[in-house]
Design a protein around this motif. Structure first.
Motif, PDB file in Angstrom:
ATOM      1  N   ASN A  94      10.567  -6.163   1.623  1.00  0.00           N
ATOM      2  CA  ASN A  94       9.859  -5.251   0.720  1.00  0.00           C
ATOM      3  C   ASN A  94      10.817  -4.280   0.015  1.00  0.00           C
ATOM      4  N   GLY A  95      12.039  -4.157   0.551  1.00  0.00           N
ATOM      5  CA  GLY A  95      13.058  -3.395  -0.169  1.00  0.00           C
ATOM      6  C   GLY A  95      13.398  -4.059  -1.490  1.00  0.00           C
ATOM      7  N   GLY A  96      13.107  -5.351  -1.597  1.00  0.00           N
ATOM      8  CA  GLY A  96      13.322  -6.060  -2.846  1.00  0.00           C
ATOM      9  C   GLY A  96      12.410  -5.575  -3.957  1.00  0.00           C
ATOM     10  N   SER A  97      11.220  -5.097  -3.596  1.00  0.00           N
ATOM     11  CA  SER A  97      10.310  -4.551  -4.611  1.00  0.00           C
ATOM     12  C   SER A  97      10.914  -3.298  -5.241  1.00  0.00           C
ATOM     13  N   ILE A  98      11.568  -2.484  -4.415  1.00  0.00           N
ATOM     14  CA  ILE A  98      12.238  -1.289  -4.932  1.00  0.00           C
ATOM     15  C   ILE A  98      13.385  -1.698  -5.835  1.00  0.00           C
ATOM     16  N   ALA A  99      14.137  -2.709  -5.410  1.00  0.00           N
ATOM     17  CA  ALA A  99      15.256  -3.196  -6.218  1.00  0.00           C
ATOM     18  C   ALA A  99      14.774  -3.708  -7.570  1.00  0.00           C
ATOM     19  N   LEU A 100      13.673  -4.459  -7.574  1.00  0.00           N
ATOM     20  CA  LEU A 100      13.133  -4.985  -8.820  1.00  0.00           C
ATOM     21  C   LEU A 100      12.645  -3.873  -9.730  1.00  0.00           C
ATOM     22  N   ASP A 101      11.912  -2.918  -9.168  1.00  0.00           N
ATOM     23  CA  ASP A 101      11.405  -1.824  -9.981  1.00  0.00           C
ATOM     24  C   ASP A 101      12.554  -1.021 -10.578  1.00  0.00           C
ATOM     25  N   PHE A 102      13.586  -0.796  -9.783  1.00  0.00           N
ATOM     26  CA  PHE A 102      14.745  -0.076 -10.280  1.00  0.00           C
ATOM     27  C   PHE A 102      15.406  -0.846 -11.421  1.00  0.00           C
ATOM     28  N   ALA A 103      15.585  -2.155 -11.240  1.00  0.00           N
ATOM     29  CA  ALA A 103      16.241  -2.969 -12.265  1.00  0.00           C
ATOM     30  C   ALA A 103      15.432  -3.018 -13.558  1.00  0.00           C
TER      31      ALA A 103
END
Length: 273
Positions: A94-103
């Motif tokens: 779910n840390g990937g969701s943060i990474a995607l939103d940031f990108a």
């Protein structure tokens, strides 16, 4: 201990080691930066940055309800504080969701996006059920149960199990609840088509309940690269750290060389001009 102040009430704990291209890891709810301890050898090749998101580990509890965009904003504050112009952003689960939103919202800071067992939304029954279990346990304040489940699932030794269990217990109960809820409702699938940065998707070959999300990425991000790790399930950072670290090192080097070649060789229309 190093902290960055988000505001007067919220501070994030972080660690950085090594020199080279900045590589920032983002953890899922509860686990904190210690889930990436086995990625520390990458400091020989990268400026490695690990942090505890608000409400986790040594960081402050959140002063407002947690959302994925809020956590992505915290990442931007951290990078600016460290003087980093562009970084490789790597999110686990779910840390990937943060990474995607940031990108998607801060593309100027992103060199590459790497997701380990990532997904752009929660829409499959097994993953949905996993989030509901997390929400239920967090709502009941069952940090002991959550810490045991996460530690047993990820640890490769008794020492690591003890470390993970103790660290998960540091999480703020309210923030853990809202973080699970935020992850459950977050969706950026259709926005993925605007993602310009290189995208690497890393999955365990046996992480079957996450595999359906690969089709979503391939539909909206045709340039994405997908790598499977043999015999791996979801807990790649700890249980398959050697393979993961090698993939990150090789992929980053390849993309860096490709970028240099693009800058060295102007496009045909540029030559005509």
């Amino acid at each position: 201990m190093p902290y960055v102040s988000i505001n007067e009430r919220v501070r994030l704990y972080y660690e950085e080691k090594g020199e080279g291209p900045p590589l920032l890891f983002i953890h899922p709810p509860g686990l904190g930066h210690v889930i990436f301890r086995q990625q520390e050898p990458l400091a020989r090749h990268f400026r490695l940055i690990l942090c505890d998101m608000r409400g986790n580990g040594r960081s402050s509890p959140s002063d407002v309800p947690i959302t994925v965009p809020l956590l992505a904003d915290d990442v931007s504050v951290l990078l600016r504080f460290l003087g980093i112009e562009r970084a490789i952003i790597c999110g686990y689960s779910n840390g990937g969701s943060i990474a995607l939103d940031f990108a998607l919202r801060y593309p100027q800071y992103v060199e590459q996006v790497i997701l380990i067992g990532g997904f752009p939304e929660v829409c499959t029954p097994l993953l949905y059920g996993e989030f509901l279990l997390g929400i239920s346990a967090a709502k009941l304040g069952a940090l002991s149960l959550i810490s045991s489940v996460l530690a047993i699932g990820h640890a490769t030794s008794r020492h690591e199990r003890k470390l993970l269990k103790q660290y998960v217990r540091r999480a703020n109960k309210r923030d853990l609840d809202t973080a699970y809820r935020a992850g459950l409702v977050y969706c950026c699938t259709k926005q993925l088509s605007s993602l310009q940065a290189p995208l690497l998707l890393i999955y365990g070959a046996r992480d079957y309940y996450i595999h359906p999300y690969i089709a979503m990425f391939r539909r909206y991000v045709p340039h994405a690269d997908v790598v499977f790790i043999d015999r791996a399930r979801h807990q790649i950072p700890t249980k398959h750290s050697c393979e993961l670290n090698n993939i990150l090192r090789v992929y980053s080097r390849r993309k860096s060389l490709e970028r240099k070649e693009e800058h060295a060789c102007p496009k045909k229309e540029d030559k005509i001009k």
